[in-house]
Design a protein around this motif. Sequence first.
Motif, PDB file in Angstrom:
ATOM      1  N   THR B 213      26.589 -30.988   1.057  1.00 62.91           N
ATOM      2  CA  THR B 213      27.486 -31.705   1.931  1.00 62.91           C
ATOM      3  C   THR B 213      27.141 -31.738   3.251  1.00 62.91           C
ATOM      4  O   THR B 213      27.521 -32.506   4.121  1.00 62.91           O
ATOM      5  N   GLY B 214      26.176 -30.606   3.592  1.00 67.16           N
ATOM      6  CA  GLY B 214      25.817 -30.428   5.131  1.00 67.16           C
ATOM      7  C   GLY B 214      27.102 -29.769   5.874  1.00 67.16           C
ATOM      8  O   GLY B 214      26.990 -29.679   7.215  1.00 67.16           O
ATOM      9  N   ARG B 215      28.069 -29.409   5.216  1.00 66.80           N
ATOM     10  CA  ARG B 215      29.158 -28.505   5.876  1.00 66.80           C
ATOM     11  C   ARG B 215      28.831 -27.212   6.026  1.00 66.80           C
ATOM     12  O   ARG B 215      28.227 -26.420   5.517  1.00 66.80           O
ATOM     13  N   ASP B 216      29.259 -26.630   7.358  1.00 63.38           N
ATOM     14  CA  ASP B 216      28.872 -25.536   7.761  1.00 63.38           C
ATOM     15  C   ASP B 216      29.937 -24.373   7.185  1.00 63.38           C
ATOM     16  O   ASP B 216      30.933 -23.924   7.411  1.00 63.38           O
ATOM     17  N   ILE B 217      29.577 -23.800   5.883  1.00 60.59           N
ATOM     18  CA  ILE B 217      30.379 -22.928   5.132  1.00 60.59           C
ATOM     19  C   ILE B 217      29.668 -21.813   4.400  1.00 60.59           C
ATOM     20  O   ILE B 217      28.530 -22.162   3.817  1.00 60.59           O
ATOM     21  N   THR B 218      30.096 -20.604   5.051  1.00 54.87           N
ATOM     22  CA  THR B 218      29.163 -19.537   4.653  1.00 54.87           C
ATOM     23  C   THR B 218      30.091 -18.624   3.368  1.00 54.87           C
ATOM     24  O   THR B 218      31.306 -19.006   3.374  1.00 54.87           O
ATOM     25  N   PRO B 219      29.352 -18.279   2.198  1.00 53.20           N
ATOM     26  CA  PRO B 219      30.283 -17.941   1.202  1.00 53.20           C
ATOM     27  C   PRO B 219      31.125 -16.895   1.586  1.00 53.20           C
ATOM     28  O   PRO B 219      32.317 -16.892   1.236  1.00 53.20           O
ATOM     29  N   VAL B 220      30.542 -15.800   2.203  1.00 55.75           N
ATOM     30  CA  VAL B 220      31.381 -14.451   2.495  1.00 55.75           C
ATOM     31  C   VAL B 220      31.269 -14.320   4.099  1.00 55.75           C
ATOM     32  O   VAL B 220      30.053 -14.424   4.547  1.00 55.75           O
ATOM     33  N   SER B 221      32.205 -14.275   4.633  1.00 58.63           N
ATOM     34  CA  SER B 221      32.338 -13.664   6.221  1.00 58.63           C
ATOM     35  C   SER B 221      32.179 -12.174   6.350  1.00 58.63           C
ATOM     36  O   SER B 221      33.186 -11.633   5.771  1.00 58.63           O
ATOM     37  N   GLY B 222      31.317 -11.834   6.842  1.00 59.70           N
ATOM     38  CA  GLY B 222      30.970 -10.392   6.838  1.00 59.70           C
ATOM     39  C   GLY B 222      30.908  -9.688   8.420  1.00 59.70           C
ATOM     40  O   GLY B 222      30.850 -10.511   9.485  1.00 59.70           O
ATOM     41  N   SER B 223      31.327  -8.585   8.560  1.00 60.67           N
ATOM     42  CA  SER B 223      31.439  -8.013   9.933  1.00 60.67           C
ATOM     43  C   SER B 223      30.760  -6.506   9.800  1.00 60.67           C
ATOM     44  O   SER B 223      30.783  -5.935   8.776  1.00 60.67           O
ATOM     45  N   ARG B 224      30.388  -6.291  11.129  1.00 61.69           N
ATOM     46  CA  ARG B 224      29.628  -4.650  11.032  1.00 61.69           C
ATOM     47  C   ARG B 224      30.566  -3.788  10.663  1.00 61.69           C
ATOM     48  O   ARG B 224      30.195  -2.516  10.240  1.00 61.69           O
ATOM     49  N   THR B 225      31.872  -3.980  10.699  1.00 65.24           N
ATOM     50  CA  THR B 225      33.004  -3.152  10.536  1.00 65.24           C
ATOM     51  C   THR B 225      33.279  -2.861   8.977  1.00 65.24           C
ATOM     52  O   THR B 225      33.167  -1.947   8.475  1.00 65.24           O
ATOM     53  N   TYR B 226      33.352  -3.979   8.381  1.00 68.72           N
ATOM     54  CA  TYR B 226      33.868  -4.124   6.937  1.00 68.72           C
ATOM     55  C   TYR B 226      32.725  -4.276   5.942  1.00 68.72           C
ATOM     56  O   TYR B 226      32.576  -3.819   4.772  1.00 68.72           O
ATOM     57  N   ALA B 227      31.901  -5.148   6.058  1.00 64.66           N
ATOM     58  CA  ALA B 227      30.828  -5.513   5.256  1.00 64.66           C
ATOM     59  C   ALA B 227      30.211  -4.431   4.658  1.00 64.66           C
ATOM     60  O   ALA B 227      29.825  -4.251   3.636  1.00 64.66           O
ATOM     61  N   PRO B 228      29.710  -3.341   5.461  1.00 66.71           N
ATOM     62  CA  PRO B 228      28.886  -2.231   5.139  1.00 66.71           C
ATOM     63  C   PRO B 228      29.698  -1.394   3.960  1.00 66.71           C
ATOM     64  O   PRO B 228      29.265  -0.824   3.099  1.00 66.71           O
ATOM     65  N   ILE B 229      31.182  -1.391   4.250  1.00 70.26           N
ATOM     66  CA  ILE B 229      32.163  -0.798   3.354  1.00 70.26           C
ATOM     67  C   ILE B 229      32.019  -1.364   1.979  1.00 70.26           C
ATOM     68  O   ILE B 229      31.847  -0.680   0.867  1.00 70.26           O
ATOM     69  N   ILE B 230      32.110  -2.796   1.930  1.00 73.39           N
ATOM     70  CA  ILE B 230      31.896  -3.359   0.747  1.00 73.39           C
ATOM     71  C   ILE B 230      30.660  -3.051   0.114  1.00 73.39           C
ATOM     72  O   ILE B 230      30.370  -2.900  -1.157  1.00 73.39           O
ATOM     73  N   LEU B 231      29.447  -3.306   0.846  1.00 73.11           N
ATOM     74  CA  LEU B 231      28.346  -3.217   0.275  1.00 73.11           C
ATOM     75  C   LEU B 231      27.987  -1.585  -0.297  1.00 73.11           C
ATOM     76  O   LEU B 231      27.272  -1.308  -1.420  1.00 73.11           O
TER      77      LEU B 231
END
Lengths: 316, 544, 282
Positions: B213-231
């Motif tokens: 669709t060309g829409r600007d949608i990212t599957p997961v919004s990550g941050s340097r604070t929380y993304a590493p925790i999940i990963l």
Amino acid sequence: MSLPVSKQKALYEWKLYFFIIPSLLLVAVFAYWPTLSAIYHSFFRWGGGDNKEFIGLANFSRALQDGVFWGAFLTIAILVVANLFKMIPSIAMAVLIHRLRSERWQYWYRVLVVLPMIVPSLVTLFIWKFFFNPNMGALNSFLDLTGLKSLLIAADKAFGWGGVFLDGIPTAWLGEPALVIPALIIWGFPWLGAVGVLIFLAGLQSIGTEVYEAADLDGVTPFQKFLHIEFPLIMTQVRLMVVLMMIGTLQGYGLQFLLLGEDGGPGGRGMVPGLWMFNRAFFAGEFGYACALGLFLFAFILVLTMINNKFIRVEK
Amino acid sequence: MSAGNPLRERVLNGIGLGLLVVCFVAALGRILWKQFAPSQAGEKEKVIRFAHWQLEGGVREGFDAVAAEYMRRHPGVKVMQIPVPERTFQNWLVTQLVGGTAPDLIEMGMGMTDEHRARYFRPVSDIVNSPNPWNKGTSLENTPLRETFIDGLESGFSPTLLEYYGLPVSAFSLRMFYNLDLLKEITGAEKLPATYRELVALARQTREYSERTGRDITPVSGSRTYAPIILRRLFGSQTEQLSSRIAYDFLATGPDSPNAALLSDGYLDGKWSLENPEIVAGLELMRDLSQYMQPGFLQLGRDDAAFYFVQGHALMMATGSWDATSITTQAGFRIGISHIPVPAPGDPMGPFSLGPISDSGAAAGLVMGLTRQSAHPEIALDFLRFLASQPMNQRFSDVSKWAPSVVGVIPSSQAKIFQPFLDGFLGGVRLDFSGADSKRVVSTAYNRLMGAAGSTPAFLEAIKPAYSAALLEDLNRQTLTSRMNAQRTDTTLGALAWMHGQNPADASVSARLDLLLQAAANTDHTAWQTARARARVQAAQSPK
Amino acid sequence: MSAQTQSVGKKSGREFPKHLAIWLILGLELLPFYMMLQISLKDNPTFIANTWLPSLPRDWVWGNFLHAGKLILPFVANSIVVSVSGTVGCLFLALLGAYFFARYRMPFSQILWGLFLLLMLLPGIANIVTLFALLKTMNLLNTLWALIILAISGGQVFCIYVLRNFIEEIPRDLFEAAEMDGASHFAQLLNVVIPMSGPIIGTLAILQFLGSWNDFLMPLIILRDPELFTIGVGLIYLDGEYVKQWGQIMAAFFLASVPLIIIFLFTMKLFVRGLSSGAVKG
């Protein structure tokens, strides 16, 4: 000059000493005492409380090997060089105002230059922090608006900055290690210093009319006029400002603390010596070590102040 | 100068000065009134202050509600909260503790060392085995205080000092937040993924939808604070078996300090390496999921990632329960929340999984501790128990929408999903397990793993040279700390031993003596391990 | 260096480009101020939709100011108390001290002067650590007194230095005439020195006031209770909020500047003069 007095007169006027006692007490307690105390405590492992343990020169040898501390001096060196260039707008402003014919305008521009001082410095700082905000900040939206962003992206690719600027990704000015120092330099654009402008203006005022007239007869360009007439005459002021700036930069850490936090931001890139001292004392509780770090800074600044007094203020 | 004459300037200055004087008098009056007015009301009020760094929406109101209730029941006592921003909290903590101005109760955790705990905080171990008087009339009336918390007060216990140092008020957990409107738009349904496989499939579908669709949608919004925790959690799902091979009770107790020492030692001893298939599998999982986050997410702060999500640019965001209230109030769409799955056992995506990972370790949180500087320790302790009682925890949870820490409290519908999930595995060792130095080595290399050109081998290559030195450094620091702790307990140990000799029948004395002796033995053991590891490293480095 | 001494027509060149250049720099310099004002009247969605231009007057969100006022005015009040008391106290004591040095050369006054001058040289960078410990032993932590006393003592050296030179230039006959009338030294200070040195006192007052108003590091480590916070600490705490309503924050920033704006409006000249001499401070 104050009047010399005889012994009798001095005895008669003994009450005059009461005039100086309060100031003397305050200065002794809140200026001399802390300095002496810092020297004393730099030989101790001290947590700020009553317990301390004498450890000789251990704090100093630790400071000498402290990579963060000396790395911070490198950051300061970069900032000092940048600050040199950041004096240009103030000089330009002073020259522009000085060259105006209307005295009325000269006065009002002077007022306008001073105007930003009424915003508390902390507020200016937080507004800039907000400008740097990746999502809502004015800086990113300005770069997008003017298309400068794509230029930066191209430069990033061309020079291999490692993906600092990416298409469609808001640039994290205070979140990306490589951008910390650039952000500290951009901060405060267009870097107009009210004090600087006024001091340069005071210096320019000493230029006689005949110098300009002679220059006009020779048909020199405005820039040559600046180079050959104005700049040499404000050299004293420029030197004064340079030293003051160096002392100020070396001493200051409030900016880095508030913009980047106590660790000097991502990767510690914005760490400056004063902040490291503050960090050791009030974050790590190593008060003794912080005193030792403070003394190193003390020595550096003392040398600068002496240079200032010896070579620069002579002409005053 | 040109503008105005001296008279006018004088008048202006005079007016300015006058205004300033008026402001000054008003401000001074206000301060004096604040200081002296309450004391006219009768006897001097006793003030209890408590400090925390939870500035998220709803929490301050929750605390205020409980404090107001306490003041209503205790005239003459004033309870005040001091909310301190996270960014300055550590600075604040050190200045207050060292300066002797610490409030009565402080939230435990951030920037707090064992030294702080031992010197400045009063253990609450004495009261944890008797019931909480404020639970009278509830189902917990006769339950020992310790048992009234969902985690059995593990969150208040210091495994190095062997004392209880506080009571938890809430429970924290990490969850995946979904933009339900967007989910419906992409998948046609509102079914949240239940397994890791479904999560990855949804992320892939989102990416395809965005491209189509060309829409600007990212599957997961990550941050340097929380993304590493999940990963890191994903990583941990692969290393459980490895960890328990090296540290035999790892699966029971998790990465506490004796286990961490064993693992460091094991690495330095060559019992495991960065090439172990478990490690590689864990890293591959991290890389896979990170590719569904926005490029450059490692630069984004916590607020920025949330803003990205709230603006509708991402389908999912992983964050803590503590952000829920802020996010739901800011988002212009419906929110769905679910657990974050890890690969199921036998799933080839993560071949070493044992099963779901529990929220334990940090199940209960917002632990409030009692400082030694409290002027009214009895009242402060009483308020602390009040705060941690079932009825008040219910009120706190109702107002703040945060998950409760006390057994039997009914969470609000929003908070229900945040109730810690305890029926799972602890998660295996993470690469940054040993402390500050391994954390630094690993986190500075993250972009080698998750960046656009990153890969597992590139990451391993980046961290390998510095990894053993970092482990060793952390091990050294840990030993130094535990030595200092041991020295601090020596006097106590002596006193207890003497008391035990006087009255061998006193069970509480002998129990405490046992605990302390065991701790001393642990310390000695860690010290020995460090010394051994260091000797080995030096032997390997010195030329033959 | 007053403007009257400059002759007219000494400069050449067209005026317009100079004005343009000046306005360009000034415009950029005042941009933060403009942003603060225009954002303070918007809410978050309006701001995201329209970053740069002010919104229409009918859309102005006055509620921002209401909210910000509640938040920041107590801090402003504390700051006013600290800065005014600190400035007045500092100048009062500095006048006494400067009078001592300027009037007669009393025994030991050379040594004492040396002690003061030495402090102009010694940087105070390491002092923050030990000052904290000192205030702790004096039981002044978490009080506004600590800030006031620091403001008073911090300005002594510079103010005495400037005022001494100034008092020495007052004609000696004035003092002698007052002495003939039986005026005490304090009366001479009040009736001779203060009327004669109004502008320099005003200038110094503005410098001291600005310094104390802008300080945030000392308050940050001294104050614990929110009801004692000065502007500096208050703004840092405001910046630490997770959910940021930028409109409200900017309104709070603006309100934090109001006292300075008022002072500036009425004492513009002193302000300009004060800053020119501010550099002597070093």
